[in-house]
Design a protein around this motif. Structure first.
Motif, PDB file in Angstrom:
ATOM      1  N   TYR A 144      58.689  50.999  62.077  1.00 46.55           N
ATOM      2  CA  TYR A 144      58.674  49.545  62.278  1.00 46.55           C
ATOM      3  C   TYR A 144      58.143  49.149  63.659  1.00 46.55           C
ATOM      4  O   TYR A 144      57.205  48.341  63.735  1.00 46.55           O
ATOM      5  N   PRO A 145      58.692  49.705  64.753  1.00 49.94           N
ATOM      6  CA  PRO A 145      58.115  49.315  66.053  1.00 49.94           C
ATOM      7  C   PRO A 145      56.655  49.727  66.213  1.00 49.94           C
ATOM      8  O   PRO A 145      55.853  48.986  66.806  1.00 49.94           O
ATOM      9  N   GLU A 146      56.293  50.891  65.664  1.00 54.82           N
ATOM     10  CA  GLU A 146      54.905  51.355  65.823  1.00 54.82           C
ATOM     11  C   GLU A 146      53.926  50.481  65.032  1.00 54.82           C
ATOM     12  O   GLU A 146      52.850  50.139  65.532  1.00 54.82           O
ATOM     13  N   LEU A 147      54.297  50.111  63.808  1.00 51.53           N
ATOM     14  CA  LEU A 147      53.397  49.265  63.006  1.00 51.53           C
ATOM     15  C   LEU A 147      53.349  47.830  63.540  1.00 51.53           C
ATOM     16  O   LEU A 147      52.301  47.183  63.504  1.00 51.53           O
ATOM     17  N   ALA A 148      54.478  47.332  64.046  1.00 55.34           N
ATOM     18  CA  ALA A 148      54.473  45.990  64.643  1.00 55.34           C
ATOM     19  C   ALA A 148      53.523  45.956  65.836  1.00 55.34           C
ATOM     20  O   ALA A 148      52.728  45.022  65.987  1.00 55.34           O
ATOM     21  N   LYS A 149      53.569  47.001  66.644  1.00 56.39           N
ATOM     22  CA  LYS A 149      52.682  47.076  67.810  1.00 56.39           C
ATOM     23  C   LYS A 149      51.224  47.185  67.365  1.00 56.39           C
ATOM     24  O   LYS A 149      50.341  46.493  67.884  1.00 56.39           O
ATOM     25  N   LYS A 150      50.965  48.027  66.387  1.00 57.30           N
ATOM     26  CA  LYS A 150      49.594  48.245  65.899  1.00 57.30           C
ATOM     27  C   LYS A 150      48.957  46.946  65.393  1.00 57.30           C
ATOM     28  O   LYS A 150      47.775  46.682  65.643  1.00 57.30           O
ATOM     29  N   HIS A 151      49.752  46.132  64.686  1.00 53.93           N
ATOM     30  CA  HIS A 151      49.199  44.933  64.038  1.00 53.93           C
ATOM     31  C   HIS A 151      49.520  43.638  64.786  1.00 53.93           C
ATOM     32  O   HIS A 151      49.197  42.549  64.296  1.00 53.93           O
ATOM     33  N   GLY A 152      50.166  43.739  65.942  1.00 51.84           N
ATOM     34  CA  GLY A 152      50.501  42.532  66.700  1.00 51.84           C
ATOM     35  C   GLY A 152      51.532  41.664  65.997  1.00 51.84           C
ATOM     36  O   GLY A 152      51.542  40.440  66.154  1.00 51.84           O
ATOM     37  N   ALA A 153      52.411  42.300  65.207  1.00 46.64           N
ATOM     38  CA  ALA A 153      53.457  41.564  64.488  1.00 46.64           C
ATOM     39  C   ALA A 153      54.686  41.393  65.379  1.00 46.64           C
ATOM     40  O   ALA A 153      54.899  42.161  66.321  1.00 46.64           O
ATOM     41  N   THR A 154      55.488  40.393  65.072  1.00 50.49           N
ATOM     42  CA  THR A 154      56.782  40.214  65.730  1.00 50.49           C
ATOM     43  C   THR A 154      57.789  41.105  65.022  1.00 50.49           C
ATOM     44  O   THR A 154      57.834  41.134  63.790  1.00 50.49           O
ATOM     45  N   LEU A 155      58.594  41.833  65.782  1.00 52.63           N
ATOM     46  CA  LEU A 155      59.542  42.781  65.198  1.00 52.63           C
ATOM     47  C   LEU A 155      60.977  42.303  65.348  1.00 52.63           C
ATOM     48  O   LEU A 155      61.405  41.901  66.430  1.00 52.63           O
ATOM     49  N   VAL A 156      61.720  42.348  64.243  1.00 57.10           N
ATOM     50  CA  VAL A 156      63.183  42.286  64.285  1.00 57.10           C
ATOM     51  C   VAL A 156      63.624  43.741  64.107  1.00 57.10           C
ATOM     52  O   VAL A 156      63.428  44.319  63.037  1.00 57.10           O
ATOM     53  N   PRO A 157      64.168  44.387  65.158  1.00 55.71           N
ATOM     54  CA  PRO A 157      64.380  45.833  65.106  1.00 55.71           C
ATOM     55  C   PRO A 157      65.225  46.333  63.926  1.00 55.71           C
ATOM     56  O   PRO A 157      64.927  47.364  63.338  1.00 55.71           O
ATOM     57  N   PHE A 158      66.284  45.580  63.568  1.00 54.02           N
ATOM     58  CA  PHE A 158      67.133  46.007  62.451  1.00 54.02           C
ATOM     59  C   PHE A 158      67.622  44.769  61.720  1.00 54.02           C
ATOM     60  O   PHE A 158      68.436  44.011  62.239  1.00 54.02           O
ATOM     61  N   PHE A 159      67.118  44.568  60.504  1.00 52.12           N
ATOM     62  CA  PHE A 159      67.403  43.350  59.747  1.00 52.12           C
ATOM     63  C   PHE A 159      68.900  43.156  59.495  1.00 52.12           C
ATOM     64  O   PHE A 159      69.389  42.029  59.496  1.00 52.12           O
TER      65      PHE A 159
END
Length: 198
Positions: A144-159
């Motif tokens: 999740y953190p790696e793909l959020a960074k790759k695509h410039g997405a906003t991350l909620v670390p744990f839903f």
């Protein structure tokens, strides 16, 4: 208008269309339609003065593969296109023993499709349960953190943050939030989603 409603900020600006694509955690398994996360999120955003309209595209039982398969179709069905898409998958992958590499590939494909269309993304992260071992967690949790960074997405670390170890917030299956649990999730995530959609 109730006194509580009178205290809320006025709903401002153009309508912000949010598409929530996920599994039973969005579909509202075991809840009424009014208790599902997308519905409660819309109410919370509107209480913050954001003119949000959240479309619930959650399907109970969906794996990340099923999500990736229908993702473009669901986006195509939105007219006008959404301002933001919330992506929430991975829980069913864990339950079915799907490899983290497969989960990563599917979520990566969904985020790439959203990026290609110029739609911003909030990615809801998941954590692996401890009983699956350190090796699985080491492969799964960085997705999740790696793909959020790759695509410039906003991350909620744990839903599901805030629900672990609180049986009063989950249904009898110990997996799905009850109505109070959904409110806890909304409380922890509405600010992030609100910032992303502005």
């Amino acid at each position: 208008m109730s006194a509580a409603e009178a205290d809320l900020p006025p709903i401002m600006g153009p309508e912000r269309r949010i598409l929530a694509v996920g599994d039973s955690l969005f579909a509202g398994y075991g809840l009424t339609a009014n208790e599902a996360y997308p519905t409660r999120l819309e109410a919370a955003l509107r209480a913050k003065g954001i003119n949000a309209r959240v479309t619930n595209a959650g399907v109970s039982g969906d794996t990340s593969a099923a999500g990736a398969q229908r993702f473009a179709f669901v986006l195509d069905a939105q007219n006008p296109k959404p301002d933001l898409v919330i992506v929430e998958f991975g829980g069913n992958d864990i339950l079915r023993g799907i490899s983290p590499a497969e989960t990563r590939k599917n979520i990566d494909a969904m985020l790439a499709e959203a990026t290609k269309r110029g739609v911003k993304v909030v990615l809801m992260g998941m954590l692996a349960p401890p009983n699956l071992g350190a090796d699985f967690r080491k492969q799964f949790e960085p997705i999740y953190p790696e793909l959020a960074k790759k695509h410039g997405a906003t991350l909620v670390p744990f839903f599901l943050d805030g629900l672990v170890g609180k049986p009063e917030l989950v249904q009898a299956d110990n997996i799905h939030p009850n109505a109070k649990g959904v409110e806890e999730i909304v409380k922890r995530t509405a600010g992030t989603v609100g910032e992303a959609v502005k």
